[in-house]
Design a protein around this motif. Structure first.
Motif, PDB file in Angstrom:
ATOM      1  N   ASN A 264       0.821  -1.219   0.000  1.00  0.00           N
ATOM      2  CA  ASN A 264       0.000   0.000   0.000  1.00  0.00           C
ATOM      3  C   ASN A 264       0.853   1.266   0.000  1.00  0.00           C
ATOM      4  O   ASN A 264       0.472   2.293  -0.568  1.00  0.00           O
ATOM      5  N   GLN A 265       2.028   1.192   0.610  1.00  0.00           N
ATOM      6  CA  GLN A 265       2.909   2.366   0.635  1.00  0.00           C
ATOM      7  C   GLN A 265       3.389   2.718  -0.767  1.00  0.00           C
ATOM      8  O   GLN A 265       3.514   3.899  -1.115  1.00  0.00           O
ATOM      9  N   ASN A 268       0.464   4.278  -2.663  1.00  0.00           N
ATOM     10  CA  ASN A 268       0.268   5.655  -2.214  1.00  0.00           C
ATOM     11  C   ASN A 268       1.304   6.598  -2.819  1.00  0.00           C
ATOM     12  O   ASN A 268       0.977   7.689  -3.312  1.00  0.00           O
ATOM     13  N   GLN A 272       0.596   9.715  -5.359  1.00  0.00           N
ATOM     14  CA  GLN A 272       0.979  11.066  -4.945  1.00  0.00           C
ATOM     15  C   GLN A 272       1.891  11.738  -5.970  1.00  0.00           C
ATOM     16  O   GLN A 272       1.910  12.964  -6.091  1.00  0.00           O
ATOM     17  N   ASN A 311     -11.364   4.559   1.889  1.00  0.00           N
ATOM     18  CA  ASN A 311     -12.181   5.748   2.138  1.00  0.00           C
ATOM     19  C   ASN A 311     -12.220   6.688   0.933  1.00  0.00           C
ATOM     20  O   ASN A 311     -13.280   7.127   0.500  1.00  0.00           O
ATOM     21  N   ASN A 312     -11.045   7.014   0.379  1.00  0.00           N
ATOM     22  CA  ASN A 312     -10.978   7.888  -0.787  1.00  0.00           C
ATOM     23  C   ASN A 312      -9.616   7.721  -1.443  1.00  0.00           C
ATOM     24  O   ASN A 312      -8.737   7.045  -0.907  1.00  0.00           O
ATOM     25  N   GLU A 314      -7.391  10.006  -1.972  1.00  0.00           N
ATOM     26  CA  GLU A 314      -6.362  10.903  -1.459  1.00  0.00           C
ATOM     27  C   GLU A 314      -5.701  10.314  -0.209  1.00  0.00           C
ATOM     28  O   GLU A 314      -4.488  10.145  -0.158  1.00  0.00           O
ATOM     29  N   ASP A 315      -6.502   9.983   0.787  1.00  0.00           N
ATOM     30  CA  ASP A 315      -5.958   9.409   2.023  1.00  0.00           C
ATOM     31  C   ASP A 315      -5.601   7.933   1.852  1.00  0.00           C
ATOM     32  O   ASP A 315      -4.653   7.429   2.434  1.00  0.00           O
ATOM     33  N   PHE A 316      -6.417   7.242   1.048  1.00  0.00           N
ATOM     34  CA  PHE A 316      -6.220   5.828   0.731  1.00  0.00           C
ATOM     35  C   PHE A 316      -6.185   4.952   1.996  1.00  0.00           C
ATOM     36  O   PHE A 316      -5.434   3.983   2.093  1.00  0.00           O
ATOM     37  N   ASP A 317      -7.001   5.311   2.974  1.00  0.00           N
ATOM     38  CA  ASP A 317      -7.091   4.502   4.194  1.00  0.00           C
ATOM     39  C   ASP A 317      -7.903   3.247   3.907  1.00  0.00           C
ATOM     40  O   ASP A 317      -9.010   3.324   3.346  1.00  0.00           O
ATOM     41  N   SER A 331     -11.133  -1.977   9.843  1.00  0.00           N
ATOM     42  CA  SER A 331     -10.440  -0.918  10.582  1.00  0.00           C
ATOM     43  C   SER A 331     -11.169  -0.532  11.862  1.00  0.00           C
ATOM     44  O   SER A 331     -10.574   0.072  12.764  1.00  0.00           O
TER      45      SER A 331
END
Length: 547
Positions: A264-265, A268, A272, A311-312, A314-317, A331
């Motif tokens: 996931n890193q 992300n 970005q 979630n979205n 941008e945050d990618f939680d 979560s």
């Protein structure tokens, strides 16, 4: 009786197969996706639904976790599958070690796709605990749990048409299994020979130019970001032209880093930097799934119900992870206890080394200049350098002012005299590090300032029959790794806590390395240029001979 209950998930559906994002619902029945229906009106306040992440190349042992504990650690990061190479435990325990990893991984809801280690031992210039010959390789290739032949790191053997090496490659062809590669800096005619055997991947590229030459030879590139080797930033621009022929992988990930994130890193970071969502997700889902012919779902009707809710963009939680329709991470919920491996796991070891004395690592002064290793932060590559050693009472000793430290490798499988050399780039000002995680044969490796501390650190590891240790005078600390000298029988939180404690002690006395123990582990890897050390001596990788 098969579960026929339906569960409906509403969201922004990311369809990597058809290159689109649309609003709709996914209908899950049992472990399959029964239907996918697009909505005419846009949905609000719903998550994104996307395929789960696949790590295309990893050695689970480097996490110091047993597979079932590793799985519990990474599902919260959105990983649902790993293409694994049990090369590390195979060098310690052979075929039995590979089979142990397969069986342990069956305890949990996760996709472990195991390869057959192709190079055990990696070379004949070190002592390993076991061997996998072509007969062993064939028996493992017959196993339904085996998906590929793991990294063919003996590229000199491929190029020189070594009979045993070619036999293993031909067996992979016979059983229609893809072959992973490992060929750092290989180019020109030698690369053409190597790729002609249908060796299909490489995770060792150090530049765009190297990667593009391999791509032109039908080798797919795995962009790697692990605890020690970090090629992500260098190779990420490849996505602009070659997104269908790339994959992300971690290769080796230590527990403290794994606690913070996994594939996931990389997703992300790529997003970005502005790379398109679909292109990035191909590298962690569609591409490895197609390449290795994996049964993971890709959000298509009839697929296994494998997906993430986030979630979205941008945050990618990650809100939840599903594997075969089962929620394996939420979560909002505390993770359930993982099944603990039976105590029989402790029996999986191969350790016969005995304690040593200071005189065993003493080196007499003979030459004004000697060969030494120079290592670099975040790199597996090293340089061969000439140094003027520090001499005390007729013996060579560490010189912390010049950052020239004594490095020792002790055979863990037989009683033998330690191999001793010197290394620049570690930066320790006090104490000694020691580990049985030492690629590829996993003998005992240590580096330090004072001979007394080096010996104490080695003997502490010997006493525990494996582990990672730091000694500084009276401060003696160890993370025991009783399973093959590579893994602990604990969850990631405890292993990471113990590892982090020792790692911080080391970093108190050096600021040169982000991951000191990972760097140390690769100083014994004789298939990564330019110079390394085995239990038999200092080794020139470029010439494949002892110095």
């Amino acid at each position: 009786m098969k579960d026929t209950q339906e569960t409906i998930f509403w969201g922004h559906i990311v369809d990597v197969v058809r290159n689109r994002v649309f609003d709709g619902k996914i209908v899950v029945k049992g472990d399959k996706i029964a239907d996918i229906v697009a909505t005419e009106e846009p949905l609000k306040d719903v998550p994104y639904i996307l395929p789960g992440f696949v790590d295309s190349h990893i050695h689970i042992e480097s996490s110091m976790l047993l597979p079932h504990n590793f799985a519990q650690a990474v599902v919260k990061h959105g990983t649902i599958a790993c293409v694994c190479d049990a090369h590390e435990i195979a060098n310690v325990l052979g075929r039995e070690g590979v089979e142990f990893m397969i069986e342990d991984g069956k305890q949990c809801d996760f996709y472990f796709f195991n390869g057959v280690p192709s190079c055990v031992p990696a070379t004949s210039f070190e002592t390993s605990g076991a061997e996998l010959n072509s007969e062993d390789v064939e028996e493992l290739l017959k196993n339904e749990n085996i998906t590929h032949l793991s990294e063919m790191m003996n590229y000199p053997g491929v190029i020189s048409n070594d009979e045993e090496v070619i036999s293993k490659i031909e067996l992979a062809h016979k059983y229609n299994k893809p072959i992973d590669g490992h060929a750092p800096m290989l180019k020109g005619d030698d690369l053409k020979i190597y790729s002609s055997y249908n060796i299909s991947t490489d995770h060792e590229c150090n530049s765009i130019e190297e990667a593009e030459e391999k791509l032109s030879n039908n080798i797919k590139i795995q962009i790697r970001e692990g605890s020690a080797a970090k090629n992500f930033d260098t190779l990420l621009p490849l996505v602009e032209k070659y997104s269908d022929r790339l994959m992300f992988c971690s290769d080796d990930k230590h527990p403290d880093d794994l606690l913070q994130g996994h594939i996931n890193q990389l997703v992300n970071k790529a997003l970005q930097k502005g790379y398109p969502l679909i292109d990035v997700l191909k590298l962690v889902s569609l591409n490895p799934i197609k390449h290795y012919n994996l049964p993971c779902g890709m959000l298509q009707k009839g697929d296994n119900a494998d997906f993430l809710l986030i979630n979205n963009l941008e945050d990618f939680d990650i809100l939840a992870t599903y594997i075969k329709g089962k929620k394996v991470y939420d979560s909002k919920e505390n993770p359930k206890d993982s099944i603990q491996q039976p105590t029989k796991a402790i029996e999986y070891n191969n350790f016969k080394a005995e304690k040593i004395e200071k005189k065993d690592i003493a080196v007499e002064y003979k030459e004004e200049k000697i060969n030494a290793i120079e290592c670099f932060n975040g790199e597996l590559f090293t340089k061969r350098i000439k140094i003027v050693p520090k001499v005390e009472n007729g013996y060579l000793v560490s010189d912390k002012e010049k950052d020239i430290l004594k490095i020792v490798v002790l055979n863990r499988y037989h009683k033998a005299k330690p191999s001793v050399a010197f290394i620049k780039g570690i930066g320790l000002q006090q104490g000694a590090m020691c580990s049985t995680v030492a690629h590829d044969s996993h003998n005992i490796i240590a580096v330090g300032v004072e001979d007394e501390d080096i010996v104490e650190a080695i003997n502490l590891v010997v006493e525990h029959k494996g582990g990672i240790a730091f000694v500084n005078k009276d401060d003696k600390d160890i993370l025991p790794l009783p399973i093959a000298g590579l893994m602990a029988n604990e969850k990631i939180e405890q292993v990471a806590k113990n590892y982090d404690r020792i790692n911080k002690k080391v970093k108190t006395y050096t600021n040169k390395l982000n991951s000191p123990y990972m760097t140390l582990a690769f100083m014994a890897l004789l298939v990564i240029p330019e110079i390394k050390i085995s239990d038999k001596g200092l080794f020139d990788v470029t010439r494949f001979s002892f110095i």
